[in-house]
Motif scaffolding. Structure first.
Motif, PDB file in Angstrom:
ATOM      1  N   GLN A  72      32.540  39.892  35.469  1.00 28.77           N
ATOM      2  CA  GLN A  72      33.436  40.846  35.255  1.00 28.77           C
ATOM      3  C   GLN A  72      34.605  40.476  34.245  1.00 28.77           C
ATOM      4  OE1 GLN A  72      34.124  44.367  38.226  1.00 28.77           O
ATOM      5  NE2 GLN A  72      35.719  45.634  36.501  1.00 28.77           N
ATOM      6  N   PRO A  73      34.831  40.577  33.183  1.00 22.96           N
ATOM      7  CA  PRO A  73      35.647  40.550  32.293  1.00 22.96           C
ATOM      8  C   PRO A  73      36.893  41.491  32.695  1.00 22.96           C
ATOM      9  CG  PRO A  73      33.919  40.745  30.823  1.00 22.96           C
ATOM     10  CD  PRO A  73      33.610  41.452  31.996  1.00 22.96           C
ATOM     11  N   VAL A  74      38.339  40.997  33.026  1.00 22.71           N
ATOM     12  CA  VAL A  74      39.867  41.440  33.021  1.00 22.71           C
ATOM     13  C   VAL A  74      40.228  40.687  32.507  1.00 22.71           C
ATOM     14  CG1 VAL A  74      38.695  41.986  35.412  1.00 22.71           C
ATOM     15  CG2 VAL A  74      40.118  39.579  35.120  1.00 22.71           C
ATOM     16  N   ARG A  75      42.003  41.732  32.240  1.00 23.99           N
ATOM     17  CA  ARG A  75      42.787  40.662  31.500  1.00 23.99           C
ATOM     18  C   ARG A  75      43.682  40.378  32.403  1.00 23.99           C
ATOM     19  NH1 ARG A  75      42.650  40.448  25.431  1.00 23.99           N
ATOM     20  NH2 ARG A  75      44.778  39.457  26.462  1.00 23.99           N
ATOM     21  N   LEU A  76      44.506  39.337  32.461  1.00 25.27           N
ATOM     22  CA  LEU A  76      45.877  39.403  33.210  1.00 25.27           C
ATOM     23  C   LEU A  76      46.852  38.618  33.220  1.00 25.27           C
ATOM     24  CD1 LEU A  76      45.043  36.494  35.696  1.00 25.27           C
ATOM     25  CD2 LEU A  76      43.347  37.716  34.431  1.00 25.27           C
ATOM     26  N   GLU A  77      48.145  38.080  33.413  1.00 27.36           N
ATOM     27  CA  GLU A  77      48.981  37.894  32.517  1.00 27.36           C
ATOM     28  C   GLU A  77      49.486  36.742  33.413  1.00 27.36           C
ATOM     29  OE1 GLU A  77      52.544  39.868  31.264  1.00 27.36           O
ATOM     30  OE2 GLU A  77      51.358  40.912  29.889  1.00 27.36           O
ATOM     31  N   ASP A 113      49.862  30.487  35.054  1.00 27.88           N
ATOM     32  CA  ASP A 113      48.536  30.917  34.735  1.00 27.88           C
ATOM     33  C   ASP A 113      47.825  31.419  36.443  1.00 27.88           C
ATOM     34  OD1 ASP A 113      48.932  30.107  32.890  1.00 27.88           O
ATOM     35  OD2 ASP A 113      47.274  29.190  31.920  1.00 27.88           O
ATOM     36  N   ALA A 114      47.869  29.913  37.583  1.00 29.02           N
ATOM     37  CA  ALA A 114      47.637  29.774  39.251  1.00 29.02           C
ATOM     38  C   ALA A 114      48.099  31.524  39.634  1.00 29.02           C
ATOM     39  CB  ALA A 114      47.441  28.747  39.440  1.00 29.02           C
ATOM     40  N   TYR A 115      49.949  31.596  39.579  1.00 27.96           N
ATOM     41  CA  TYR A 115      50.195  32.340  40.303  1.00 27.96           C
ATOM     42  C   TYR A 115      50.439  33.540  39.397  1.00 27.96           C
ATOM     43  CZ  TYR A 115      52.369  29.492  43.264  1.00 27.96           C
ATOM     44  OH  TYR A 115      52.427  28.683  44.959  1.00 27.96           O
ATOM     45  N   GLY A 116      50.286  33.801  38.553  1.00 29.72           N
ATOM     46  CA  GLY A 116      49.539  35.676  37.560  1.00 29.72           C
ATOM     47  C   GLY A 116      47.993  36.069  38.381  1.00 29.72           C
ATOM     48  N   ALA A 117      47.186  34.664  38.565  1.00 26.42           N
ATOM     49  CA  ALA A 117      45.781  35.155  39.154  1.00 26.42           C
ATOM     50  C   ALA A 117      46.708  35.499  40.309  1.00 26.42           C
ATOM     51  CB  ALA A 117      44.949  34.456  38.696  1.00 26.42           C
TER      52      ALA A 117
END
Length: 287
Positions: free
Chosen positions: A32-37, A136-140
């Motif tokens: 499922q596509p999602v947007r994150l920072e 990126d890892a910690y944003g996820a």
């Protein structure tokens, strides 16, 4: 417009919202596509002190928008989860499918992070690993922690190749993890570059690598294990006989030269590594 069409339009809008936000109730579709920072980059205490001495004020660097792909097992949860980081060639559809299906079949929510597309990067195989990927890892991690179907206390980080190197850096004791409010529970690194790692990790860490890897040599990981100070959490190194770099990639069944290195799928090493990773994560998550 008929009542039926109005209802259909509303339903379609709801579906689109789910695909973008990943926040709908019930079972989410695979990939499922999602947007994150990515996580915001905080100045270290040392950097702040130097800036103050020079009459400067350092600001937090805001996170970068990222694309991700979310997969969850059936049920309401809350489930343990795994953040997955791709290698230097980017997030391929085959890797996305294989990791999502494998980890979700073990009962984990899976978030595949695409570190390249929003940055306009195609690959980084001939460059130094971008430091941004740690954030990126910690944003996820922050993204998953906010989902009701995820147990925020049981989220692990897994990466392969360059993603594996990023994984080791992300959980290095006293590194970026020290600046983050949320912490990973465990880490799994497939064929990472251990040359720059000191081996002291903030969380239990599993390293899986091939004996014949000439891109990220197993010897470097063995040397890292030998120079560990003993601080931090346990680190486990599994070396698979006869396996080369990217031994989990079925697209390389006949082997190939990639950037001057041999990459080759190895079914026996893949099967063994999956068993080892599954046992490790189960123990790390407490059952």
């Amino acid at each position: 417009m008929s009542k039926f069409l109005r209802l259909l339009r509303r339903a379609g809008s709801a579906v689109c919202f789910c695909l973008v936000g990943g926040l709908c109730g019930g079972q989410a579709s695979a990939d499922q596509p999602v947007r994150l920072e990515s996580a915001a980059v905080q100045p270290t205490p040392f950097q702040r002190r130097i800036a103050q001495q020079n009459g400067q004020v350092l600001k937090t660097v805001p996170g970068t928008p990222l694309n991700g792909y979310l997969t969850r097992p059936p049920g309401e949860g809350p489930f343990p989860a795994v953040v997955v980081l791709h290698g230097c060639t980017g997030l391929s559809s085959s890797a996305r499918k294989s990791w999502s299906e494998l980890l979700s079949s073990w009962g984990y929510v899976v978030l595949m992070v695409d570190s390249f597309s929003t940055r306009g990067i195609r690959e980084t195989c001939d460059r130094v690993m971008p430091a941004d990927r740690v954030y990126d890892a910690y944003g996820a991690l922050a993204f998953l922690s906010e989902q009701k179907f995820v147990d925020p206390r049981r989220i692990a980080l897994l990466g392969s190749s360059a993603g594996g190197s990023t994984t080791l850096e992300a959980v290095r004791l006293g590194g970026a993890e020290k600046l983050m409010e949320r912490k990973f529970k465990a880490a799994v690194a497939y064929y990472p570059n251990c040359s720059a790692a000191n081996g002291d990790m903030a969380v239990p860490t599993l390293i899986l690598i091939g004996e014949l890897d000439d891109w990220t040599p197993a010897k470097k990981c063995q040397e890292m294990m030998a120079r560990r100070s003993g601080k931090g959490s346990p680190v486990q190194l599994d070396v698979y006989p006869g396996a080369r770099h990217a031994f989990t990639a079925p697209g390389n069944k006949i082997g190939a030269e990639d950037y001057g290195h041999r990459v080759e799928y190895n079914a026996a090493a893949t099967e063994r590594s999956e068993k080892d990773a599954r046992v490790f994560l189960k123990q790390a998550f407490g059952g």
